[in-house]
Design a protein around this motif. Structure first.
Motif, PDB file in Angstrom:
ATOM      1  N   ALA A   1      33.930  38.979  54.757  1.00 11.92           N
ATOM      2  CA  ALA A   1      33.561  39.711  55.969  1.00 11.92           C
ATOM      3  C   ALA A   1      32.629  38.888  56.847  1.00 11.92           C
ATOM      4  CB  ALA A   1      32.896  41.030  55.595  1.00 11.92           C
ATOM      5  N   ALA A   2      31.827  38.017  56.205  1.00 11.31           N
ATOM      6  CA  ALA A   2      30.880  37.188  56.953  1.00 11.31           C
ATOM      7  C   ALA A   2      31.471  35.840  57.353  1.00 11.31           C
ATOM      8  CB  ALA A   2      29.620  36.966  56.114  1.00 11.31           C
ATOM      9  N   GLY A   3      32.694  35.557  56.913  1.00 13.47           N
ATOM     10  CA  GLY A   3      33.351  34.303  57.262  1.00 13.47           C
ATOM     11  C   GLY A   3      32.742  33.082  56.583  1.00 13.47           C
ATOM     12  N   ILE A   4      32.302  33.223  55.332  1.00 10.91           N
ATOM     13  CA  ILE A   4      31.662  32.123  54.610  1.00 10.91           C
ATOM     14  C   ILE A   4      32.587  31.630  53.498  1.00 10.91           C
ATOM     15  CG2 ILE A   4      29.643  31.373  53.299  1.00 10.91           C
ATOM     16  CD1 ILE A   4      28.144  33.797  54.468  1.00 10.91           C
ATOM     17  N   LYS A   5      32.869  30.347  53.481  1.00 11.51           N
ATOM     18  CA  LYS A   5      33.684  29.762  52.427  1.00 11.51           C
ATOM     19  C   LYS A   5      33.056  30.045  51.078  1.00 11.51           C
ATOM     20  CE  LYS A   5      35.544  25.382  50.678  1.00 11.51           C
ATOM     21  NZ  LYS A   5      35.635  23.909  50.887  1.00 11.51           N
ATOM     22  N   THR A   6      33.880  30.436  50.088  1.00  6.84           N
ATOM     23  CA  THR A   6      33.350  30.823  48.784  1.00  6.84           C
ATOM     24  C   THR A   6      34.180  30.240  47.652  1.00  6.84           C
ATOM     25  OG1 THR A   6      32.558  32.904  49.728  1.00  6.84           O
ATOM     26  CG2 THR A   6      32.692  32.781  47.330  1.00  6.84           C
ATOM     27  N   LEU A   7      33.500  29.604  46.716  1.00  5.99           N
ATOM     28  CA  LEU A   7      34.134  29.086  45.514  1.00  5.99           C
ATOM     29  C   LEU A   7      33.772  29.976  44.332  1.00  5.99           C
ATOM     30  CD1 LEU A   7      33.451  25.228  45.749  1.00  5.99           C
ATOM     31  CD2 LEU A   7      35.568  26.432  46.314  1.00  5.99           C
ATOM     32  N   VAL A   8      34.756  30.226  43.470  1.00  6.38           N
ATOM     33  CA  VAL A   8      34.505  30.965  42.236  1.00  6.38           C
ATOM     34  C   VAL A   8      35.015  30.134  41.069  1.00  6.38           C
ATOM     35  CG1 VAL A   8      34.595  33.233  43.327  1.00  6.38           C
ATOM     36  CG2 VAL A   8      36.704  32.215  42.442  1.00  6.38           C
ATOM     37  N   SER A   9      34.393  30.313  39.916  1.00  2.68           N
ATOM     38  CA  SER A   9      34.825  29.627  38.694  1.00  2.68           C
ATOM     39  C   SER A   9      35.499  30.661  37.805  1.00  2.68           C
ATOM     40  CB  SER A   9      33.623  29.009  37.977  1.00  2.68           C
ATOM     41  OG  SER A   9      34.035  28.319  36.821  1.00  2.68           O
ATOM     42  N   LEU A  10      36.799  30.489  37.566  1.00  5.64           N
ATOM     43  CA  LEU A  10      37.569  31.507  36.861  1.00  5.64           C
ATOM     44  C   LEU A  10      37.577  31.283  35.352  1.00  5.64           C
ATOM     45  CD1 LEU A  10      40.606  32.024  39.257  1.00  5.64           C
ATOM     46  CD2 LEU A  10      38.332  33.062  39.306  1.00  5.64           C
ATOM     47  N   ASN A  11      37.639  32.393  34.633  1.00  3.02           N
ATOM     48  CA  ASN A  11      37.575  32.352  33.166  1.00  3.02           C
ATOM     49  C   ASN A  11      38.713  33.139  32.531  1.00  3.02           C
ATOM     50  OD1 ASN A  11      36.644  34.791  34.111  1.00  3.02           O
ATOM     51  ND2 ASN A  11      35.033  35.005  32.586  1.00  3.02           N
ATOM     52  N   PRO A  12      39.960  32.757  32.813  1.00  5.42           N
ATOM     53  CA  PRO A  12      41.081  33.442  32.159  1.00  5.42           C
ATOM     54  C   PRO A  12      41.186  33.004  30.704  1.00  5.42           C
ATOM     55  CG  PRO A  12      41.891  31.599  33.417  1.00  5.42           C
ATOM     56  CD  PRO A  12      40.416  31.671  33.684  1.00  5.42           C
ATOM     57  N   ILE A  13      42.113  33.628  29.968  1.00  8.59           N
ATOM     58  CA  ILE A  13      42.345  33.212  28.586  1.00  8.59           C
ATOM     59  C   ILE A  13      42.815  31.760  28.585  1.00  8.59           C
ATOM     60  CG2 ILE A  13      43.638  33.708  26.497  1.00  8.59           C
ATOM     61  CD1 ILE A  13      41.638  35.900  27.530  1.00  8.59           C
ATOM     62  N   MET A  14      42.146  30.919  27.805  1.00  6.83           N
ATOM     63  CA  MET A  14      42.475  29.491  27.777  1.00  6.83           C
ATOM     64  C   MET A  14      42.671  29.055  26.326  1.00  6.83           C
ATOM     65  SD  MET A  14      40.373  26.358  29.573  1.00  6.83           S
ATOM     66  CE  MET A  14      40.416  27.143  31.181  1.00  6.83           C
ATOM     67  N   ILE A  15      43.685  28.225  26.101  1.00  6.12           N
ATOM     68  CA  ILE A  15      43.982  27.804  24.731  1.00  6.12           C
ATOM     69  C   ILE A  15      43.859  26.282  24.585  1.00  6.12           C
ATOM     70  CG2 ILE A  15      45.690  27.819  22.869  1.00  6.12           C
ATOM     71  CD1 ILE A  15      46.836  30.362  24.167  1.00  6.12           C
ATOM     72  N   ASP A  16      44.791  25.529  25.177  1.00  6.26           N
ATOM     73  CA  ASP A  16      44.767  24.081  24.927  1.00  6.26           C
ATOM     74  C   ASP A  16      43.949  23.302  25.944  1.00  6.26           C
ATOM     75  OD1 ASP A  16      47.335  24.473  26.717  1.00  6.26           O
ATOM     76  OD2 ASP A  16      46.828  22.350  26.832  1.00  6.26           O
ATOM     77  N   GLY A  17      43.783  23.834  27.154  1.00  5.41           N
ATOM     78  CA  GLY A  17      42.937  23.175  28.142  1.00  5.41           C
ATOM     79  C   GLY A  17      43.566  22.001  28.856  1.00  5.41           C
ATOM     80  N   THR A  18      44.866  21.785  28.674  1.00  3.97           N
ATOM     81  CA  THR A  18      45.532  20.644  29.301  1.00  3.97           C
ATOM     82  C   THR A  18      46.694  21.053  30.206  1.00  3.97           C
ATOM     83  OG1 THR A  18      47.082  20.336  27.467  1.00  3.97           O
ATOM     84  CG2 THR A  18      44.950  19.218  27.301  1.00  3.97           C
ATOM     85  N   GLY A  19      46.920  22.344  30.372  1.00  5.85           N
ATOM     86  CA  GLY A  19      47.998  22.818  31.238  1.00  5.85           C
ATOM     87  C   GLY A  19      49.320  22.996  30.530  1.00  5.85           C
ATOM     88  N   MET A  20      49.393  22.729  29.241  1.00  2.46           N
ATOM     89  CA  MET A  20      50.662  22.789  28.516  1.00  2.46           C
ATOM     90  C   MET A  20      51.039  24.209  28.084  1.00  2.46           C
ATOM     91  SD  MET A  20      50.365  19.362  26.160  1.00  2.46           S
ATOM     92  CE  MET A  20      51.986  19.589  25.446  1.00  2.46           C
ATOM     93  N   CYS A  21      50.037  25.037  27.737  1.00  2.00           N
ATOM     94  CA  CYS A  21      50.371  26.351  27.164  1.00  2.00           C
ATOM     95  C   CYS A  21      50.623  27.406  28.242  1.00  2.00           C
ATOM     96  CB  CYS A  21      49.267  26.828  26.229  1.00  2.00           C
ATOM     97  SG  CYS A  21      47.746  27.326  27.055  1.00  2.00           S
ATOM     98  N   GLY A  22      50.023  27.268  29.400  1.00  2.00           N
ATOM     99  CA  GLY A  22      50.216  28.235  30.479  1.00  2.00           C
ATOM    100  C   GLY A  22      49.414  29.508  30.324  1.00  2.00           C
ATOM    101  N   GLY A  23      48.561  29.580  29.300  1.00  2.00           N
ATOM    102  CA  GLY A  23      47.809  30.803  29.062  1.00  2.00           C
ATOM    103  C   GLY A  23      46.790  31.122  30.128  1.00  2.00           C
ATOM    104  N   CYS A  24      46.282  30.121  30.821  1.00  2.00           N
ATOM    105  CA  CYS A  24      45.204  30.339  31.790  1.00  2.00           C
ATOM    106  C   CYS A  24      45.729  30.474  33.217  1.00  2.00           C
ATOM    107  CB  CYS A  24      44.177  29.219  31.708  1.00  2.00           C
ATOM    108  SG  CYS A  24      44.808  27.604  32.236  1.00  2.00           S
ATOM    109  N   ARG A  25      46.964  30.924  33.356  1.00  2.00           N
ATOM    110  CA  ARG A  25      47.529  31.019  34.703  1.00  2.00           C
ATOM    111  C   ARG A  25      46.820  32.097  35.522  1.00  2.00           C
ATOM    112  NH1 ARG A  25      51.029  33.253  31.126  1.00  2.00           N
ATOM    113  NH2 ARG A  25      51.831  35.353  31.531  1.00  2.00           N
ATOM    114  N   VAL A  26      46.635  31.789  36.776  1.00  2.00           N
ATOM    115  CA  VAL A  26      46.035  32.705  37.739  1.00  2.00           C
ATOM    116  C   VAL A  26      46.834  32.599  39.036  1.00  2.00           C
ATOM    117  CG1 VAL A  26      43.709  32.611  36.765  1.00  2.00           C
ATOM    118  CG2 VAL A  26      44.387  30.921  38.469  1.00  2.00           C
TER     119      VAL A  26
END
Length: 272
Positions: free
Chosen positions: A202-227
């Motif tokens: 609403a204020a027009g301010i760029k915002t970064l968030v750090s997401l914490n989905p379910i994560m397993i291998d951490g290398t992109g192979m399992c797909g568990g942390c998809r958002v």
């Protein structure tokens, strides 16, 4: 084996572990994480690196005791060892050219907010830091956060810290006072990040968030942390964990995490 140089209880639920990890300490940047594997039978636990010292060759992680695996990590003592630590993983936080920044941490998310605020402070940016907790007994890193913030606001749900309310209340108050931010960084519970993003959008301010989905291998192979970000599927472990908060489908993320928590059976607990 990775030696624990320091194990320090920050509050009844949270423990700080300083690890001897020279190669990781030399390369890590704010926002990146590691995956800890306590022993051959343990789960892989992703944890953001809360601090590092390349000269000392150490990294610091902060663990919240939630399931059986994190409870076991929190029970470790100085001098104990962890089987392996993989990292640094993920993309480093991109602060761009922002010079007036508000960093917002909620609960254990302050362990992730702190290194981002510290990095911004070290490069000469003006940093306001808002830290929110349920109550004073759960506060962590108070002195560390205050030391690197131009303006530090500590707030709690019940007012036991002296200032009552939510982090969004503190953010709205600053904006009403005329504060101008180039960037807001919000890290904490999903619902907190969602509500912060409503205020900043609403204020027009760029915002970064750090997401914490379910994560397993951490290398992109399992797909568990998809958002879903901007209508596209992303993987928090390799595309993130930081994303444009105004593009994140928070409702989908909350539903996926809720489904896991409701349906998941911990085999470690069953094996007791």
């Amino acid at each position: 084996m990775v030696e624990i140089l320091e194990a320090r209880v920050l509050n009844p639920q949270i423990t700080l572990l300083k690890l001897k990890a020279e190669r990781i300490a030399k390369k890590v940047q704010p926002g990146q994480f590691v995956i800890l594997h306590q022993d051959e039978k343990a789960e892989r636990i992703p944890l953001t690196i809360a601090d590092s010292d390349p000269q000392e060759g150490t990294i610091t992680v902060i663990v919240q005791a939630a399931g059986e695996s994190t409870k076991r990590l929190c029970a470790l003592k100085t001098g104990d060892s962890i089987r392996d630590v993989v990292g640094p993983l993920g993309q480093a936080t991109d602060f761009g050219e922002a010079q007036n920044i508000c960093v917002i941490g909620g609960g254990v998310g302050c362990a992730i907010a702190y290194p981002s605020a510290k990095a911004c402070h070290q490069r000469g940016a003006h940093v306001d830091l808002i830290a929110g907790f349920k109550n004073e007994s759960l506060v962590i890193l108070k002195e560390e956060m205050a030391a690197i913030a131009d303006e530090f606001t500590l707030i709690s749900d019940d007012g036991s810290t002296g200032k009552q309310g939510f982090v969004t209340d503190a953010l709205k108050e600053k904006l009403e006072q005329g504060k101008k931010y180039d960037l807001v960084i919000a890290i904490g519970p999903i619902i907190m990040m969602k509500m912060v993003c409503k205020v900043t959008e609403a204020a027009g301010i760029k915002t970064l968030v750090s997401l914490n989905p379910i994560m397993i291998d951490g290398t992109g192979m399992c797909g568990g942390c998809r958002v879903t970000v901007g209508g596209k599927v992303k993987f928090a472990c390799v595309d993130g964990p930081d994303f444009d908060g105004h593009q994140v489908d928070f409702d989908e993320l909350m539903q996926r995490n809720r489904t896991y928590m409701e349906d998941h059976r911990c085999h470690l607990e069953e094996a007791k």
